[in-house]
Design a protein around this motif. Structure first.
Motif, PDB file in Angstrom:
ATOM      1  N   THR A  71       0.833  -1.203   0.000  1.00 44.32           N
ATOM      2  CA  THR A  71       0.000   0.000   0.000  1.00 44.32           C
ATOM      3  C   THR A  71       0.864   1.248   0.000  1.00 44.32           C
ATOM      4  OG1 THR A  71      -1.621  -1.239   1.305  1.00 44.32           O
ATOM      5  CG2 THR A  71      -1.929   1.135   1.162  1.00 44.32           C
ATOM      6  N   GLN A  73       3.935   1.468  -1.068  1.00 41.99           N
ATOM      7  CA  GLN A  73       4.590   1.537  -2.371  1.00 41.99           C
ATOM      8  C   GLN A  73       3.652   2.163  -3.404  1.00 41.99           C
ATOM      9  OE1 GLN A  73       5.126  -2.191  -4.332  1.00 41.99           O
ATOM     10  NE2 GLN A  73       6.664  -1.388  -5.740  1.00 41.99           N
ATOM     11  N   THR A  74       2.395   1.774  -3.392  1.00 42.81           N
ATOM     12  CA  THR A  74       1.417   2.326  -4.331  1.00 42.81           C
ATOM     13  C   THR A  74       1.242   3.820  -4.126  1.00 42.81           C
ATOM     14  OG1 THR A  74       0.249   0.211  -4.362  1.00 42.81           O
ATOM     15  CG2 THR A  74      -0.961   2.138  -5.145  1.00 42.81           C
ATOM     16  N   GLU A  78       2.369   6.799  -6.808  1.00 45.86           N
ATOM     17  CA  GLU A  78       1.377   7.693  -7.420  1.00 45.86           C
ATOM     18  C   GLU A  78       1.575   9.150  -7.014  1.00 45.86           C
ATOM     19  OE1 GLU A  78      -1.157   7.103  -9.676  1.00 45.86           O
ATOM     20  OE2 GLU A  78      -0.141   5.178  -9.889  1.00 45.86           O
ATOM     21  N   ARG A 120      -4.864   5.368  -8.287  1.00 46.85           N
ATOM     22  CA  ARG A 120      -4.490   4.217  -7.459  1.00 46.85           C
ATOM     23  C   ARG A 120      -4.182   4.625  -6.022  1.00 46.85           C
ATOM     24  NH1 ARG A 120      -2.405   2.327 -12.596  1.00 46.85           N
ATOM     25  NH2 ARG A 120      -0.591   3.652 -12.398  1.00 46.85           N
ATOM     26  N   ALA A 124      -5.794   3.069  -2.658  1.00 44.77           N
ATOM     27  CA  ALA A 124      -4.955   2.565  -1.571  1.00 44.77           C
ATOM     28  C   ALA A 124      -5.367   3.183  -0.237  1.00 44.77           C
ATOM     29  CB  ALA A 124      -3.484   2.858  -1.858  1.00 44.77           C
TER      30      ALA A 124
END
Length: 144
Positions: A71, A73-74, A78, A120, A124
């Motif tokens: 999460t 990392q996402t 973004e 994204r 998340a």
């Protein structure tokens, strides 16, 4: 086919690790040990993603309830690490599409739903909030 796709995923994970290793470090100290249960999830890459994220940011975001390394990392992928792109927290929340809309016509509020965004990071954050709401931590506790 399954084995072929697993090999492709492994190759992509190796590329991701190489790319993460190229970024400059903010801190050289090793990451603190995770206080959460360290069970491996299916979506968790085979390399030390927690260590890479800590090295890049200097902060262990996984100590926040609801946030897992994938999460984090996402969100970082973004949003990035430069918060100066957004002047205020309100603009950031609006960009994520987390603020309720308020279309008014004829003095009546037509809808108060959030706008639909393809982001994204917003997904998340929503998943993290859902995970916290179902947890037994102080943030997820509901008093009746």
């Amino acid at each position: 086919m399954y084995e072929f796709y697993q090999q492709q995923i492994g190759a992509i994970d190796a590329e991701i690790e190489q790319c993460l290793a190229k970024f400059p470090s903010v801190t050289e100290e090793p990451p603190p040990p995770s206080v959460k249960k360290n069970h491996r999830r299916k979506t968790h890459p085979p390399f030390d993603l927690h260590g890479h994220l800590y090295r890049l940011t200097g902060v262990d975001f996984t100590t926040i309830d609801g946030l897992h390394v994938v999460t984090v990392q996402t969100i970082i992928a973004e949003v990035g690490l430069d918060p100066s792109k957004f002047k205020t927290e309100k603009q950031f929340a609006s960009w994520l599409g987390l603020c309720p809309g308020c279309p008014i016509t004829g003095g009546k509020v037509k809808s108060s739903q959030t706008r639909k965004v393809v982001n994204r990071a917003a997904t998340a954050f929503r998943l993290a909030a859902q995970a916290v709401s179902r947890s037994s931590c102080a943030l997820g506790r509901v008093d009746s």
